[in-house]
Design a protein around this motif. Structure first.
Motif, PDB file in Angstrom:
ATOM      1  N   LEU A   1       1.081  -1.298  -0.108  1.00  0.00           N
ATOM      2  CA  LEU A   1       0.082  -0.170   0.090  1.00  0.00           C
ATOM      3  C   LEU A   1       0.739   1.063   0.125  1.00  0.00           C
ATOM      4  O   LEU A   1       0.650   2.103  -0.903  1.00  0.00           O
ATOM      5  N   PRO A   2       1.839   1.318   1.036  1.00  0.00           N
ATOM      6  CA  PRO A   2       2.593   2.517   0.833  1.00  0.00           C
ATOM      7  C   PRO A   2       3.247   2.672  -0.458  1.00  0.00           C
ATOM      8  O   PRO A   2       3.401   3.882  -1.010  1.00  0.00           O
ATOM      9  N   ILE A   3       3.535   1.656  -1.036  1.00  0.00           N
ATOM     10  CA  ILE A   3       4.520   1.793  -2.470  1.00  0.00           C
ATOM     11  C   ILE A   3       3.400   2.335  -3.712  1.00  0.00           C
ATOM     12  O   ILE A   3       3.819   3.074  -4.346  1.00  0.00           O
ATOM     13  N   PHE A   4       2.405   1.727  -3.344  1.00  0.00           N
ATOM     14  CA  PHE A   4       1.372   2.003  -4.299  1.00  0.00           C
ATOM     15  C   PHE A   4       0.875   3.471  -4.048  1.00  0.00           C
ATOM     16  O   PHE A   4       1.006   4.223  -5.226  1.00  0.00           O
ATOM     17  N   VAL A   5       0.613   4.098  -2.945  1.00  0.00           N
ATOM     18  CA  VAL A   5       0.591   5.571  -2.685  1.00  0.00           C
ATOM     19  C   VAL A   5       1.678   6.353  -3.253  1.00  0.00           C
ATOM     20  O   VAL A   5       1.608   7.571  -3.780  1.00  0.00           O
ATOM     21  N   ALA A   6       2.525   5.929  -2.986  1.00  0.00           N
ATOM     22  CA  ALA A   6       4.159   6.690  -3.662  1.00  0.00           C
ATOM     23  C   ALA A   6       4.114   6.567  -5.050  1.00  0.00           C
ATOM     24  O   ALA A   6       4.510   7.804  -5.726  1.00  0.00           O
ATOM     25  N   VAL A   7       3.684   5.706  -5.800  1.00  0.00           N
ATOM     26  CA  VAL A   7       3.760   5.621  -7.263  1.00  0.00           C
ATOM     27  C   VAL A   7       2.686   6.382  -7.733  1.00  0.00           C
ATOM     28  O   VAL A   7       2.979   7.305  -8.481  1.00  0.00           O
TER      29      VAL A   7
ATOM     30  N   ILE B   1       3.150  10.098  -9.927  1.00  0.00           N
ATOM     31  CA  ILE B   1       2.429   9.998 -11.297  1.00  0.00           C
ATOM     32  C   ILE B   1       1.940  11.404 -11.330  1.00  0.00           C
ATOM     33  O   ILE B   1       1.886  12.247 -12.277  1.00  0.00           O
ATOM     34  N   PHE B   2       1.137  11.516 -10.238  1.00  0.00           N
ATOM     35  CA  PHE B   2       0.167  12.881 -10.162  1.00  0.00           C
ATOM     36  C   PHE B   2       1.099  14.065  -9.982  1.00  0.00           C
ATOM     37  O   PHE B   2       0.739  14.941 -11.065  1.00  0.00           O
ATOM     38  N   GLN B   3       2.151  14.058  -9.350  1.00  0.00           N
ATOM     39  CA  GLN B   3       3.010  15.091  -9.281  1.00  0.00           C
ATOM     40  C   GLN B   3       3.846  15.255 -10.726  1.00  0.00           C
ATOM     41  O   GLN B   3       3.762  16.477 -11.239  1.00  0.00           O
ATOM     42  N   LEU B   4       4.041  14.263 -11.302  1.00  0.00           N
ATOM     43  CA  LEU B   4       4.906  14.477 -12.561  1.00  0.00           C
ATOM     44  C   LEU B   4       3.978  15.061 -13.495  1.00  0.00           C
ATOM     45  O   LEU B   4       4.247  15.996 -14.415  1.00  0.00           O
ATOM     46  N   THR B   5       2.920  14.396 -13.235  1.00  0.00           N
ATOM     47  CA  THR B   5       1.829  14.935 -14.700  1.00  0.00           C
ATOM     48  C   THR B   5       1.559  16.102 -14.534  1.00  0.00           C
ATOM     49  O   THR B   5       1.273  17.150 -15.380  1.00  0.00           O
TER      50      THR B   5
END
Lengths: 724, 107
Positions: free
Chosen positions: A308-314, A318-322
């Motif tokens: 779950l933490p890894i997923f949140v980080a991913v 993505i959100f930030q990069l986009t």
């Protein structure tokens, strides 16, 4: 074969590398559409080989030919109704048994099948040796070894297609069909299948599409034993339908008695049994199956604490990069369109047409294109994640929680992206395989407060909750999440009732994404957006321009003099520029108030009374459909504090605070209402493109009701506690 | 014994799929046929999906569907690593012992 064109359906399991092969085969020459009536993507493309045109149609990736998912129905209907000249079934060589399961069902359909043994390189590395000649001999269809992502074996495949097509030219192949090998379900089942097949052929001879019935008779018989309703419906026009049904029923009950389990399960087992036998002779595995890299990575990625933490980080990444990177090209586009408007404003005399051009068309086109950088970036990252194989791993972590609300593990992507912008978020729902999950996810995504709604929240929170502004904005975001989950729960029990989609999905090994695949994906999504949603967005921008500018209104000279005098009296030191700015604001206010939008605002005001809104907020709601940012500038005009209002502006804060009809309660209710009502036209157009008019209409009414009811409840309860 | 009972790392052999209609058929299509052998690779947190390896590939399956697949243990399940230990539950070994105590060895 029609003329010199051979129509080839490309079939295969998901993750078989089908799309990679399609791209390798057709290169740049393909187009993307939808299968009629459904949002299943349809890719078509051609390649010329030895003077013949091979026209490929990419079928959706499926596991079986049941009528279980929309993808499967689309694939089988295409083959049965459109009758391609041959089928190329793409198989993952590292996973042959299960991929042959589909391949052999394709063979039963009565159309020549070629098996493309893909990922040969990976199979080699894993010590899997396939004797394709032996396999061809035992299964009765040609197999070709390929490695699609390295474009290896493509020519062999094309030559095989040419050869098979010329053998099966016209009727010769179809009449010799009985010579083909096919799955044997065991002698006793076979005896019963022969009876049903014969009946189908007899009955089929008298109907219009007798050819396709005869060709698929074997397949239809098998499907009847599998209790397939679609296959039954296909046969319902036959004069001896009752007889066929009776024969099938006898066979089914015999199988169930004899094997002690359901006939459809027995058929699957027999099919797998047959495959096991065939594969035994032609497949050798040096026991070196190497899951190691995938295994090691999964130990971390899918660890029950880290998943779950890894997923949140991913997701965060993505959100930030986009949205951070995307802001730059978005800014450039805005500058460009601003420049364009400026040029036109400078060189064109003022007229209604100029206003239409600048405020309607250019603003609309700018609105369409300003989303493009976000879509490009988002789908760049998402398709990498999907190609790698991370998407299904993400559902592993999130499915438990979301399933409670009737959503799917992968629904989390569209939902989270919705905080940035609903347009790409709604498009991201395409990664969901089941139609029901997809609809549900799209329907709740607009409730995630998008970036354009933030200025509204900031304005109202700062004006009415000066000490607590940040907390109020957080609260609104939380409301969006909670209400969306509740809505999902309600929709699951009402509009989207039905069996919950079972969660049985493949977890593919990690694979490196190919540049070509990713770029195609991005291009397809972008083009899809521009062509499908773009036109609607442009049209609605013009519509909004019309309703905010018509009927034409301009202040009378006497009126102008009166307000100028009044302004000068109040501000004795005001210069000409200030007076002009004041007049311009008043003029804009007058135009808006007398326009269709203003009239609508006045007319619908009573509807908003239970929510405590005045007519200005009603007008802002209407103009907000163009884009939610416009709500703030509309209020700026209506409160006569100037045209270039933004959420930082002190004077709009004060104007709102000083409005006696506004209280902190109405402020909060307005934020909540803006959060929940239907999104901007761009998002609505995207929903239309994804789900069609019916669901768009449903969504519009649903969100309007949700927004109104929530606002009303909060306002009325809040009023009871007079302190608010 | 059903698949959802299988602890982490346990191997099993499919006996029967006890789910109605389409889902059962789908599972059979995916390879859950009588005699097929597989293993539970991992189970997710809070009774989320299971990762099961069958026919040489991995699939994710929700516990609800997994509870409809009747299986027979292959090898010693109690020796398999168990997912429950992190959740304050019992390990398969402990559960077995408790069951043994409760039923007086009749199991």
């Amino acid at each position: 074969m029609r003329n010199n064109t051979i129509r080839i359906a490309l079939a295969g399991n998901p993750n078989s590398g089908k799309t990679t092969l399609f791209n390798a085969l057709t290169g740049a020459h393909h187009k993307v559409g939808n299968y009629p009536g459904v949002t299943v993507e349809k890719r078509e493309g051609s390649v010329i080989h030895n003077g013949k045109t091979f026209h490929f149609i990419d079928l959706p990736g499926i596991y079986s030919l049941t009528a279980y998912s929309m993808d499967e129905v689309v694939a089988r209907d295409f083959i049965l109704d459109e009758k391609p000249d041959l089928i190329v079934d793409v198989l993952d060589s590292t996973n042959l048994q299960r991929h042959l399961y589909l391949c052999l069902q394709m063979q039963e359909l009565g159309i020549p099948v070629i098996g493309a043994l893909n990922m040969t390189d990976e199979a080699d590395e894993n010590g899997i040796r396939i004797n394709e000649k032996q396999l061809s001999a035992s299964l009765g269809l040609p197999f070709v070894k390929i490695t699609a992502h390295k474009s290896r074996g493509i020519n062999d495949l094309l030559s095989q297609i040419e050869e098979t097509a010329s053998n099966s030219d016209g009727h010769s192949y179809r009449h010799n069909r009985n010579l083909l090998y096919k799955v044997s379900y065991g002698e006793e089942i076979e005896n019963r299948l022969v009876i049903i097949e014969k009946l189908i052929k007899e009955g089929g001879a008298s109907v219009d599409n007798s050819d396709s019935i005869a060709e698929a008779a074997r397949w239809l018989s098998v499907k009847l034993l599998e209790k397939d309703k679609n296959a039954e419906a296909r046969l319902s026009k036959l004069r001896n339908f009752e007889e066929i049904k009776a024969a099938a029923a006898t066979a089914i009950s015999w199988i169930q008695m004899h094997f002690g389990k359901d006939a459809e399960i027995v058929i699957s087992e027999q099919r797998y049994g047959y495959i096991r036998g065939a594969v035994k002779e032609s497949l050798s595995t040096i026991p070196k199956v190497d899951f190691s890299l995938t295994e090691k990575t999964d130990k971390v990625i899918m660890n029950r604490f880290l998943a779950l933490p890894i997923f949140v980080a991913v997701l965060y990444l993505i959100f930030q990069l986009t949205f951070t990177i995307g802001a730059y090209p978005q800014g450039w586009l805005e500058t460009f369109f601003g420049f364009l408007s400026g040029v036109i404003n400078t060189y064109m005399p003022e007229s209604l047409f100029r206003s239409l051009l600048v405020d309607g068309i250019i603003a609309g086109a700018g609105g369409v294109l300003s989303f493009v950088p976000l879509i490009v970036l988002l789908f760049f990252f998402l398709s990498i994640l999907e190609d790698i194989g991370y998407m299904s791993r993400a559902s592993f972590a999130t499915d438990r929680f979301l399933h409670t609300f009737g959503l799917h593990g992968q629904s989390i992507f569209p939902m989270m992206l919705g905080f940035g912008c609903s347009v790409p978020a709604i498009m991201a729902s395409r990664t969901l395989k089941s139609q029901r999950d997809r609809i549900l996810t799209v329907l709740i995504t607009p409730m995630m407060s998008c970036g354009a709604k933030l200025p509204i929240h900031i304005l109202f929170a700062a004006a009415f909750f000066p000490g607590n502004a940040a907390n109020m904005v957080m609260l609104i975001y939380a409301c969006g999440i909670v209400i969306s989950l509740i809505s999902a729960l309600i929709l699951k029990k009402t509009a989207l009732k039905g069996d919950p989609t079972p969660f049985v999905m493949e977890l593919p090994p990690y694979r490196a994404p190919t540049a070509q695949g990713v770029l195609w994906h991005v291009w397809e999504k972008t083009w899809h957006y521009i062509s499908r949603a773009g036109t609607i967005i442009l049209a609605s921008a013009v519509l909004i321009w019309i309703i905010t500018n018509f009927p034409v209104y301009s202040m009378q000279d006497s009126e102008t003099e009166a307000v100028t005098a009044a302004f000068q009296k109040e501000n004795p030191n005001a210069g000409d520029a200030e007076i002009a700015a004041h007049l311009e604001t008043l003029q804009a206010d007058a135009v808006l108030e007398h326009s269709v939008a203003g009239t609508i605002g006045h007319v619908i005001e009573p509807v908003f009374r239970p929510l405590g809104f005045n007519w200005k907020m009603a007008v802002a709601t209407v103009t907000g459909f163009a884009a939610k940012e416009i709500v703030v500038s509309t209020l700026g005009i209506l409160y006569r504090v100037g045209m270039e209002e933004d959420e930082e502006s002190e004077s709009l804060h004060e104007a709102l605070q000083n409005d006696p009809s506004m209280t902190p309660l109405t402020g909060f209710v307005f934020m909540l209402f803006m959060l929940l009502i239907p999104p901007c036209f761009a998002a609505l157009a995207t929903i239309k493109a994804e789900l069609g008019w019916k669901w768009l209409g449903f969504e519009f009414v649903f969100l309007l009701c949700t927004g109104w009811i929530s606002g009303c409840v909060v306002y009325q309860i809040g009023k009871l506690f007079a302190g608010l | 014994m059903v698949l959802s009972d299988a602890p982490n790392g346990a191997s099993f052999q499919v006996k029967k799929v006890n789910i109605e209609k389409e889902i059962g058929k789908r599972l059979a299509d995916m390879g859950f046929t009588e005699g097929a052998q597989g293993a539970v690779v991992r189970r997710s947190f809070f009774h989320g999906p299971l990762q099961v390896r069958i026919l040489g590939y991995d699939i994710l399956i929700r516990r609800f569907e997994a509870s409809g697949i009747e299986v027979e243990p292959v090898g010693d399940w109690s020796a398999a690593e168990d997912a429950h230990r992190f959740l304050g539950g019992q390990t398969a070994k402990q559960a077995k012992k408790m069951a043994h105590d409760a039923f007086g060895g009749k199991l």
